[in-house]
Design an enzyme around this catalytic site. Structure first.
Site, mmCIF file in Angstrom:
data_model
loop_
_atom_site.group_PDB
_atom_site.id
_atom_site.type_symbol
_atom_site.label_atom_id
_atom_site.label_comp_id
_atom_site.label_asym_id
_atom_site.label_seq_id
_atom_site.Cartn_x
_atom_site.Cartn_y
_atom_site.Cartn_z
ATOM 1 N N GLU A 116 0.824 -1.221 0.000
ATOM 2 C CA GLU A 116 0.000 0.000 0.000
ATOM 3 C C GLU A 116 0.853 1.264 0.000
ATOM 4 O OE1 GLU A 116 -3.290 0.274 -0.466
ATOM 5 O OE2 GLU A 116 -3.161 -1.886 -0.777
ATOM 6 N N ASP A 169 11.696 16.707 -29.582
ATOM 7 C CA ASP A 169 10.832 15.666 -29.036
ATOM 8 C C ASP A 169 9.535 16.285 -28.510
ATOM 9 O OD1 ASP A 169 12.382 13.414 -29.425
ATOM 10 O OD2 ASP A 169 13.352 13.521 -27.466
HETATM 11 C C1 LIG Z 1 0.038 -0.283 -5.176
HETATM 12 S S1 LIG Z 1 1.029 1.139 -5.091
HETATM 13 C C2 LIG Z 1 0.374 1.949 -3.668
HETATM 14 C C3 LIG Z 1 -0.748 2.879 -3.983
HETATM 15 C C4 LIG Z 1 -1.188 3.677 -2.766
HETATM 16 N N1 LIG Z 1 -1.890 2.846 -1.835
HETATM 17 C C5 LIG Z 1 -2.086 4.825 -3.202
HETATM 18 O O1 LIG Z 1 -3.271 4.633 -3.274
HETATM 19 O O2 LIG Z 1 -1.564 5.915 -3.511
HETATM 20 C C6 LIG Z 1 2.559 0.544 -4.509
HETATM 21 C C7 LIG Z 1 3.747 1.397 -4.870
HETATM 22 O O3 LIG Z 1 3.861 1.488 -6.274
HETATM 23 C C8 LIG Z 1 4.469 2.708 -6.638
HETATM 24 N N2 LIG Z 1 3.607 3.369 -7.607
HETATM 25 C C9 LIG Z 1 2.436 2.905 -8.089
HETATM 26 N N3 LIG Z 1 1.908 3.723 -8.990
HETATM 27 C C10 LIG Z 1 2.775 4.754 -9.129
HETATM 28 C C11 LIG Z 1 2.779 5.926 -9.926
HETATM 29 N N4 LIG Z 1 1.784 6.228 -10.754
HETATM 30 N N5 LIG Z 1 3.836 6.769 -9.816
HETATM 31 C C12 LIG Z 1 4.845 6.495 -8.964
HETATM 32 N N6 LIG Z 1 4.885 5.396 -8.168
HETATM 33 C C13 LIG Z 1 3.865 4.538 -8.251
HETATM 34 C C14 LIG Z 1 4.681 3.501 -5.361
HETATM 35 O O4 LIG Z 1 6.023 3.380 -4.971
HETATM 36 C C15 LIG Z 1 3.753 2.821 -4.382
HETATM 37 O O5 LIG Z 1 4.203 2.939 -3.054
#
Ligand SMILES: C[S@@+](CC[C@H](N)C(=O)[O-])C[C@H]1O[C@@H](n2cnc3c(N)ncnc32)[C@H](O)[C@@H]1O
Length: 250
Positions: A116, A169
């Site tokens: 999470e 770009d």
């Molecule tokens: C399943 S995600 C957690 C989402 C979080 N519970 C929320 O709702 O914001 C797990 C991890 O994936 C990474 N992550 C997922 N989507 C991302 C995005 N769009 N940009 C950057 N990091 C992302 C982050 O490091 C995050 O802690």
């Protein structure tokens, strides 16, 4: 530029860092990338990096102790103060201008979350920026870290064999890039636009600018609303080194 990646899945990066232009850039020393396995900073038999969220709810949260110890271990090595980025979908949206700013940093530390996300206290203590690569949710921060690294690396002098190619770009001066064509002149009865074969630089430039404007208006009209997009476009268009002015596909 020095990049340190904090992750529980360092192996995800191996082919990314060992192929193509990035591998060459690492070999040339244009940038360095260190992978730090957060799990190496656990002290229990199961090497636990996550725990249940306080307050209830689904999923797990990256524990603060191993992550903070991992960061401390890097800080203890000395060197320039790192700019520490927490990759999260709830962060500031990454765009080309920000890529350019981050590419100027001497030392970056990237925190890749999983589950999470990361315990907020370790972020409060260490992180300089929450950064998102887009309005969607991935499983972890490793792919976002790769996106950021590749986008920054393209801007490092010497990374691309022709560094002027980044100038036209999409997103570099504000508009989306014009369509591109290469040989053959006719492919499945579709011809290259004749102006690109004319050798007339000004006409090629005008054509490409028109196409870039039309595409941006159709696909991303929001980009045209940005404060200085027309100023940057005119400046780019009027530069003598601009590929819009100088190149054609004869
Ligand atoms: C399943 S995600 C957690 C989402 C979080 N519970 C929320 O709702 O914001 C797990 C991890 O994936 C990474 N992550 C997922 N989507 C991302 C995005 N769009 N940009 C950057 N990091 C992302 C982050 O490091 C995050 O802690």
């Amino acid at each position: 530029m020095k990049i340190e990646i904090l992750t529980i899945f360092p192996d995800i990066f191996s082919s990314f860092l060992s192929e193509s232009l990035l591998a060459k850039a690492l070999a040339k020393g244009l940038l360095t990338v260190d992978l730090i396995n957060i799990r190496d900073f656990t002290h229990d038999r199961h090497r636990t990096v996550d725990d249940r969220p306080y307050g209830g709810g689904p999923g797990m949260v990256i524990k603060p102790e191993p992550l903070s110890e991992a960061i401390d271990s890097r800080l203890a090595l000395g060197g320039p103060k790192p700019f520490i980025i927490n990759l999260t979908p709830s962060g500031r949206l990454l765009e080309q201008v920000l890529v350019g700013q981050l590419a100027q940093k001497e030392r970056l530390m990237l925190i890749c979350g999983r589950y999470e996300g990361v315990d907020q206290r370790v972020l409060d203590l260490y992180s300089d920026m929450d950064l998102s690569i887009g309005d969607y949710v991935l499983n972890g921060g490793e792919v976002p870290a790769m996106v950021l690294i590749e986008a920054m690396a393209r801007l490092i002098p010497g990374f691309l064999s022709d560094s002027s190619s980044v100038q036209d770009d999409s997103h570099s001066y504000g508009l989306l890039e014009h369509p591109l064509y290469t040989r053959p002149r006719v492919f499945r009865s579709l011809s290259v636009p004749p102006v690109l074969l004319s050798g007339h630089h000004a006409q090629v430039a005008a054509y490409r600018l028109g196409e870039a404007m039309a595409k941006t208006r159709a696909v991303r009209p929001d980009l045209l609303e940005k404060k200085d997009v027309m100023e940057r476009t005119i400046m780019f268009f009027s530069q003598s080194s601009s590929p819009l002015k100088g190149k054609d596909n004869k």
